[in-house]
Design an enzyme around this catalytic site. Structure first.
Site, short mmCIF file in Angstrom:
data_model
loop_
_atom_site.label_atom_id
_atom_site.label_comp_id
_atom_site.label_asym_id
_atom_site.label_seq_id
_atom_site.Cartn_x
_atom_site.Cartn_y
_atom_site.Cartn_z
N HIS A 95 -20.17 23.98 -59.39
CA HIS A 95 -20.78 23.98 -58.05
C HIS A 95 -21.82 22.87 -57.95
O HIS A 95 -22.60 22.63 -58.86
CB HIS A 95 -21.41 25.34 -57.72
CG HIS A 95 -22.28 25.89 -58.81
ND1 HIS A 95 -21.78 26.55 -59.89
CD2 HIS A 95 -23.62 25.87 -58.97
CE1 HIS A 95 -22.77 26.91 -60.68
NE2 HIS A 95 -23.90 26.51 -60.15
P1 AMP Z 1 -26.66 27.35 -61.50
O1 AMP Z 1 -27.92 27.61 -62.24
O2 AMP Z 1 -26.42 25.88 -61.28
O3 AMP Z 1 -25.46 28.05 -62.10
O4 AMP Z 1 -26.89 27.91 -60.04
C1 AMP Z 1 -26.32 29.08 -59.56
C2 AMP Z 1 -26.85 29.29 -58.16
O5 AMP Z 1 -26.10 30.35 -57.56
C3 AMP Z 1 -28.31 29.69 -58.11
O6 AMP Z 1 -29.02 28.77 -57.29
C4 AMP Z 1 -28.30 31.11 -57.50
O7 AMP Z 1 -29.37 31.34 -56.61
C5 AMP Z 1 -26.97 31.15 -56.77
N1 AMP Z 1 -26.31 32.45 -56.66
C6 AMP Z 1 -26.32 33.45 -57.57
N2 AMP Z 1 -25.51 34.46 -57.16
C7 AMP Z 1 -24.97 34.07 -55.96
C8 AMP Z 1 -24.06 34.65 -55.06
N3 AMP Z 1 -23.49 35.84 -55.29
N4 AMP Z 1 -23.73 33.98 -53.92
C9 AMP Z 1 -24.29 32.75 -53.66
N5 AMP Z 1 -25.17 32.15 -54.50
C10 AMP Z 1 -25.50 32.79 -55.64
#
Ligand code: AMP
Ligand code: ZN
Length: 178
Positions: A95
């Site tokens: 992502h």
């Molecule tokens: P990363 O540390 O790059 O894996 O970032 C993961 C991101 O996903 C973080 O900014 C979280 O706030 C976000 N996140 C966690 N759970 C969800 C979810 N169910 N839907 C959308 N975003 C999420």
């Protein structure tokens, strides 16, 4: 479903897509770390940046295009955003973060949060694209390097201010946005 699969669960529901194309979607980050925080994900099940190879370069370009589109659609200024991948992602499915540089959010609570978004752990899109283009893969970072970066003193991302703790830094960030 495991917590780390939360993004995959979120994109299954099309009502969560702000915009999409044939190969990728844009959703809101559920715990935004700034006033504007979006995630761009491919529909293809690619676990992380460490699973990417050169064949994914056109896909990365599509992710970047959607990043640009979401700021346009929302009437936001592109220059005010970071478009980046985490070197140490916590969630499954590659992502791209599209996040405004203010970092004003109640969800931004810990030093670990700040440093994971405001040190070299937060890798610009262009760096990942160029690495993939040149080397054909993304190398994992040694644990010691990640731990050192997470322990970096709290530095403002807009001036030379150093904070002793998160409440002080958050108060300081508000002053930049006044
Ligand atoms: P990363 O540390 O790059 O894996 O970032 C993961 C991101 O996903 C973080 O900014 C979280 O706030 C976000 N996140 C966690 N759970 C969800 C979810 N169910 N839907 C959308 N975003 C999420
Ligand atoms: Zn500052």
């Amino acid at each position: 479903m495991a917590w780390a699969n939360g993004l995959i669960k979120t994109i299954i529901d099309r009502s969560n897509h702000f915009i999409s194309c044939d190969v990728a979607v844009v959703i809101a980050d559920k715990y935004p770390k700034a006033r504007h925080h979006y995630l761009v994900l491919p529909t293809e099940d690619i676990p992380s940046i460490y699973s990417l190879n050169r064949t994914h370069l056109p896909l990365l370009e599509e992710l970047h295009l959607l990043a640009l589109n979401i700021t346009e659609v929302r009437g936001l200024q592109w220059d005010n955003f970071k478009v980046v991948f985490h070197a140490k992602p916590s969630m499954q499915r590659v992502h791209l973060h599209v996040i405004s540089k203010d970092f004003i959010s109640d969800c931004l609570k810990t030093k670990k949060h700040w440093n994971s978004f405001n040190t070299d752990l937060f890798v610009p899109y262009e760096t990942i694209y160029n690495q993939l283009s040149n080397d054909g893969c993304i190398q994992r970072w040694p644990k010691e390097v990640v731990d050192d970066l997470l322990a970096t003193p709290l530095k403002c991302n807009q001036c030379s201010f150093e904070a002793n703790n998160m409440p002080t830094l958050k108060q300081h960030l508000l002053e930049h946005s006044e």
